[in-house]
Write a protein that holds these residues in place. Structure first.
Motif, PDB file in Angstrom:
ATOM      1  N   ASP A  89       2.013  -2.422   2.935  1.00  0.00           N
ATOM      2  CA  ASP A  89       1.668  -1.299   3.778  1.00  0.00           C
ATOM      3  C   ASP A  89       1.881  -0.239   2.024  1.00  0.00           C
ATOM      4  O   ASP A  89       2.294  -0.437   1.435  1.00  0.00           O
ATOM      5  CB  ASP A  89       3.193  -1.208   4.735  1.00  0.00           C
ATOM      6  N   GLY A  90       0.875   0.116   2.606  1.00  0.00           N
ATOM      7  CA  GLY A  90       0.463   1.503   1.147  1.00  0.00           C
ATOM      8  C   GLY A  90      -0.584   2.024   1.796  1.00  0.00           C
ATOM      9  O   GLY A  90      -1.575   2.173   3.166  1.00  0.00           O
ATOM     10  N   TYR A  91      -0.649   2.987   0.408  1.00  0.00           N
ATOM     11  CA  TYR A  91      -2.473   4.224   1.277  1.00  0.00           C
ATOM     12  C   TYR A  91      -2.952   4.461   0.239  1.00  0.00           C
ATOM     13  O   TYR A  91      -1.575   4.186  -1.307  1.00  0.00           O
ATOM     14  CB  TYR A  91      -2.007   5.242   1.785  1.00  0.00           C
ATOM     15  N   ASN A  92      -3.680   5.064  -0.787  1.00  0.00           N
ATOM     16  CA  ASN A  92      -4.144   6.076  -1.623  1.00  0.00           C
ATOM     17  C   ASN A  92      -3.459   6.675  -1.870  1.00  0.00           C
ATOM     18  O   ASN A  92      -2.769   7.612  -0.720  1.00  0.00           O
ATOM     19  CB  ASN A  92      -5.779   5.855  -1.316  1.00  0.00           C
ATOM     20  N   LEU A  99      -1.460   4.288  -5.576  1.00  0.00           N
ATOM     21  CA  LEU A  99      -0.936   3.863  -4.737  1.00  0.00           C
ATOM     22  C   LEU A  99      -0.003   3.953  -4.395  1.00  0.00           C
ATOM     23  O   LEU A  99       1.063   4.343  -4.602  1.00  0.00           O
ATOM     24  CB  LEU A  99      -1.466   2.254  -4.473  1.00  0.00           C
ATOM     25  N   GLU A 102       4.336   1.384   1.118  1.00  0.00           N
ATOM     26  CA  GLU A 102       5.534   1.120   1.596  1.00  0.00           C
ATOM     27  C   GLU A 102       6.404  -0.068   1.472  1.00  0.00           C
ATOM     28  O   GLU A 102       5.918  -0.614   1.107  1.00  0.00           O
ATOM     29  CB  GLU A 102       5.372   2.051   2.947  1.00  0.00           C
TER      30      GLU A 102
END
Length: 111
Positions: A89-92, A99, A102
């Motif tokens: 789970d994560g985002y830029n 990154l 999460e």
């Protein structure tokens, strides 16, 4: 911290064999422990910590790390401790190759 070619080689090897969707490298001033990270990163503006917390911990993504640390950018991050951190789970983040992971886990300590 200066990230070495050996560290980058190991990061690429771990990332290519990992069951995690997102894998990156992180430098920090506090030593790492294997397993789940309870730390979250903060938003920085113009080199100043705003105190605003992100939803996870910042890393440099494995596929971008060589360019960030030894290519045209040659970035150095503060801290003597280096680890490979992963999550599904994560985002830029805002920086190139960044990154925000999460539910991050330290899967290997490099230094």
């Amino acid at each position: 911290m200066r990230i070495t070619n050996e560290m980058l080689d190991r990061l690429e090897e771990v990332a290519s064999n990992s069951d995690y969707f997102l894998v990156g490298i992180r430098c920090q001033e506090v030593s790492f422990s294997l397993g789940e990270m309870n730390h979250v990163s903060h938003v920085w503006e113009d080199g100043e910590d705003t105190g605003e917390e992100l939803n996870g911990v910042c890393v440099v993504e494995a596929g971008s790390a060589r360019r960030v640390f030894s290519g045209i950018f040659s970035v150095e991050y503060p801290g003597e401790h280096v680890a490979i951190v992963a999550s599904n789970d994560g985002y830029n983040g805002e920086d190139y190759g960044e990154l925000v992971l999460e539910n991050a886990e330290v899967i290997e300590i490099l230094k």
